[in-house]
Enzyme design. Structure first.
Site, PDB file in Angstrom:
ATOM      1  N   LYS A  15       0.844  -1.265   0.137  1.00  0.00           N
ATOM      2  CA  LYS A  15      -0.185   0.170  -0.061  1.00  0.00           C
ATOM      3  C   LYS A  15       0.906   1.146  -0.172  1.00  0.00           C
ATOM      4  O   LYS A  15       0.702   2.144  -0.721  1.00  0.00           O
ATOM      5  CB  LYS A  15      -0.983   0.011   1.168  1.00  0.00           C
ATOM      6  CG  LYS A  15      -1.905  -1.042   1.137  1.00  0.00           C
ATOM      7  CD  LYS A  15      -3.009  -0.982   2.383  1.00  0.00           C
ATOM      8  CE  LYS A  15      -2.325  -1.011   3.823  1.00  0.00           C
ATOM      9  NZ  LYS A  15      -2.049  -2.227   4.158  1.00  0.00           N
ATOM     10  N   ARG A  89      -9.506   1.530   8.975  1.00  0.00           N
ATOM     11  CA  ARG A  89      -9.057   0.302   9.652  1.00  0.00           C
ATOM     12  C   ARG A  89     -10.192  -0.375  10.373  1.00  0.00           C
ATOM     13  O   ARG A  89     -10.153  -1.652  10.438  1.00  0.00           O
ATOM     14  CB  ARG A  89      -7.975   0.461  10.507  1.00  0.00           C
ATOM     15  CG  ARG A  89      -6.443   0.423   9.875  1.00  0.00           C
ATOM     16  CD  ARG A  89      -5.843  -0.676   9.446  1.00  0.00           C
ATOM     17  NE  ARG A  89      -4.672  -0.786  10.081  1.00  0.00           N
ATOM     18  CZ  ARG A  89      -3.381  -0.534   9.483  1.00  0.00           C
ATOM     19  NH1 ARG A  89      -3.495   0.580   8.541  1.00  0.00           N
ATOM     20  NH2 ARG A  89      -2.353  -0.692   9.901  1.00  0.00           N
ATOM     21  N   ARG A 123      11.520  -7.691   4.205  1.00  0.00           N
ATOM     22  CA  ARG A 123      11.601  -6.390   3.844  1.00  0.00           C
ATOM     23  C   ARG A 123      12.408  -5.548   4.787  1.00  0.00           C
ATOM     24  O   ARG A 123      12.704  -5.897   5.745  1.00  0.00           O
ATOM     25  CB  ARG A 123      10.182  -5.746   3.959  1.00  0.00           C
ATOM     26  CG  ARG A 123       9.985  -4.279   4.092  1.00  0.00           C
ATOM     27  CD  ARG A 123       8.518  -3.882   3.871  1.00  0.00           C
ATOM     28  NE  ARG A 123       7.620  -3.960   5.107  1.00  0.00           N
ATOM     29  CZ  ARG A 123       6.318  -3.566   5.177  1.00  0.00           C
ATOM     30  NH1 ARG A 123       5.767  -3.199   4.212  1.00  0.00           N
ATOM     31  NH2 ARG A 123       5.807  -3.654   6.330  1.00  0.00           N
ATOM     32  N   ARG A 170      11.648  -3.536   9.610  1.00  0.00           N
ATOM     33  CA  ARG A 170      10.686  -2.670  10.687  1.00  0.00           C
ATOM     34  C   ARG A 170      10.354  -3.424  11.821  1.00  0.00           C
ATOM     35  O   ARG A 170       9.985  -4.652  11.876  1.00  0.00           O
ATOM     36  CB  ARG A 170       9.091  -2.325   9.794  1.00  0.00           C
ATOM     37  CG  ARG A 170       8.726  -0.953   9.679  1.00  0.00           C
ATOM     38  CD  ARG A 170       7.741  -0.731   8.687  1.00  0.00           C
ATOM     39  NE  ARG A 170       6.436  -1.038   9.320  1.00  0.00           N
ATOM     40  CZ  ARG A 170       5.257  -0.917   8.662  1.00  0.00           C
ATOM     41  NH1 ARG A 170       5.347  -0.420   7.325  1.00  0.00           N
ATOM     42  NH2 ARG A 170       4.140  -1.089   9.111  1.00  0.00           N
ATOM     43  N   ARG A 181      -0.905  -8.756  13.049  1.00  0.00           N
ATOM     44  CA  ARG A 181      -1.488  -7.978  12.127  1.00  0.00           C
ATOM     45  C   ARG A 181      -2.310  -8.292  11.022  1.00  0.00           C
ATOM     46  O   ARG A 181      -3.561  -7.753  10.492  1.00  0.00           O
ATOM     47  CB  ARG A 181      -0.161  -7.077  11.423  1.00  0.00           C
ATOM     48  CG  ARG A 181       0.216  -6.136  12.520  1.00  0.00           C
ATOM     49  CD  ARG A 181       1.819  -5.723  11.835  1.00  0.00           C
ATOM     50  NE  ARG A 181       1.833  -5.048  10.882  1.00  0.00           N
ATOM     51  CZ  ARG A 181       2.813  -4.800   9.827  1.00  0.00           C
ATOM     52  NH1 ARG A 181       3.968  -5.547  10.127  1.00  0.00           N
ATOM     53  NH2 ARG A 181       2.651  -4.021   8.689  1.00  0.00           N
TER      54      ARG A 181
HETATM   55  P1  AMP Z   1       0.769   0.416   8.710  1.00  0.00           P
HETATM   56  O1  AMP Z   1       1.966   1.325   8.177  1.00  0.00           O
HETATM   57  O2  AMP Z   1      -0.473   1.179   7.879  1.00  0.00           O
HETATM   58  O3  AMP Z   1       0.761  -0.888   8.760  1.00  0.00           O
HETATM   59  O4  AMP Z   1       0.343   1.048  10.299  1.00  0.00           O
HETATM   60  C1  AMP Z   1       1.163   0.750  11.362  1.00  0.00           C
HETATM   61  C2  AMP Z   1       0.661   0.690  12.540  1.00  0.00           C
HETATM   62  O5  AMP Z   1       0.132   1.748  12.747  1.00  0.00           O
HETATM   63  C3  AMP Z   1      -0.476  -0.245  12.875  1.00  0.00           C
HETATM   64  O6  AMP Z   1       0.058  -1.655  13.174  1.00  0.00           O
HETATM   65  C4  AMP Z   1      -1.422   0.534  14.064  1.00  0.00           C
HETATM   66  O7  AMP Z   1      -0.689   0.214  15.219  1.00  0.00           O
HETATM   67  C5  AMP Z   1      -1.106   1.945  13.335  1.00  0.00           C
HETATM   68  N1  AMP Z   1      -2.193   2.477  12.609  1.00  0.00           N
HETATM   69  C6  AMP Z   1      -2.052   2.921  11.466  1.00  0.00           C
HETATM   70  N2  AMP Z   1      -3.458   3.119  10.870  1.00  0.00           N
HETATM   71  C7  AMP Z   1      -4.317   3.087  11.759  1.00  0.00           C
HETATM   72  C8  AMP Z   1      -5.469   3.202  12.039  1.00  0.00           C
HETATM   73  N3  AMP Z   1      -6.195   3.758  10.738  1.00  0.00           N
HETATM   74  N4  AMP Z   1      -6.052   2.910  12.957  1.00  0.00           N
HETATM   75  C9  AMP Z   1      -5.496   2.338  14.066  1.00  0.00           C
HETATM   76  N5  AMP Z   1      -4.380   2.062  14.142  1.00  0.00           N
HETATM   77  C10 AMP Z   1      -3.603   2.425  13.086  1.00  0.00           C
END
Ligand code: AMP
Length: 229
Positions: A15, A89, A123, A170, A181
């Site tokens: 994404k 989310r 990654r 990461r 996740r």
């Molecule tokens: P991502 O980079 O999108 O995988 O986001 C990394 C982490 O940020 C997630 O595992 C959540 O802990 C937090 N996070 C990101 N976007 C959201 C969201 N829309 N709602 C809740 N937590 C979020």
């Protein structure tokens, strides 16, 4: 007025890569909630301290915090158009977003889970400049779909080509956190997808089985078909 998009898909499907490329190509703003939160943690801000544990453990930050962050960014984007990455989310976030703005289309990316995990484990990222590399070399057919991903290597081992800084995994790309996740994603994404489908928001469904340039072309083709760009 530019296009307003959401990019949906499991963690690790790309994404971040696609929203970056599409934002540049279409001249729209990329709003990545994961990036915003990681930056706050890096800065050690009040918000960063509040969300740090969630990021580390791969659990979700409360909806009200997320909606406030996104609303502010959408307002700031003004009439420029945007692509939302990592938001909504939850169904509650999707419903709150509806009150803020009308979305033109959903880009829904999919990938076989086994391949997703393999790619996430290998990654490597540069935290400061956001560059992403991958050492996996995948050529496989899964459920009738051929996946071909050549490795995306930096020129010097473990050093970022863009800024010369060290490449790391990461923090939430650890096996146990990845599984958590994915589990959260599977449980929460279904109601969001149903929500947008029943509201008639156009759905651009794309299987990510090739490298980014090919997938971007497929997405752009579909956006043109819908007269959105
Ligand atoms: P991502 O980079 O999108 O995988 O986001 C990394 C982490 O940020 C997630 O595992 C959540 O802990 C937090 N996070 C990101 N976007 C959201 C969201 N829309 N709602 C809740 N937590 C979020």
């Amino acid at each position: 007025m530019f296009v307003k998009l959401i990019i949906l898909g499991p963690p690790g499907v790309g994404k971040g890569t696609y929203s970056t490329r599409l934002s540049k190509l279409l001249g729209i703003v990329k709003i990545s909630t994961g990036d915003i939160l990681r930056e706050e943690v890096r800065k050690g801000s009040k918000l960063g301290r509040l969300v740090e544990k969630h990021l580390k453990e791969g659990t979700l930050v409360p909806d009200d915090i997320m909606v406030r962050i996104v609303e502010k960014r959408i307002r700031k984007a003004g009439s420029k158009g945007f692509i939302l990455d990592g938001f909504p989310r939850t169904l509650e976030q999707a419903q709150a977003l509806d009150k803020i703005v009308k979305i033109d289309a959903i880009i829904y990316l999919s990938m076989d889970e086994e391949i997703l995990i393999e790619r996430l484990l290998r990654r490597r990222v540069r935290k400061r400049c956001g560059a992403v590399y991958n050492v996996t070399d995948i050529r496989k057919v899964v459920n009738g779909v051929e996946y071909i991903f050549p490795p995306l290597l930096s020129q010097r081992r473990r050093i970022c080509d863009l800024c010369g800084g060290p490449l790391v995994r990461r923090e939430d790309d650890e096996p146990e956190v990845i599984r958590r996740r994915l589990k959260i994603y599977k449980r929460l994404s279904k109601p969001i997808i149903n929500y947008y489908k029943t509201r008639g928001v156009p759905f651009i469904e794309i299987c990510v089985n090739r490298e980014p340039s090919i997938i971007v072309d497929r997405i752009v083709y579909r956006l043109k078909e819908l007269n959105l760009i």
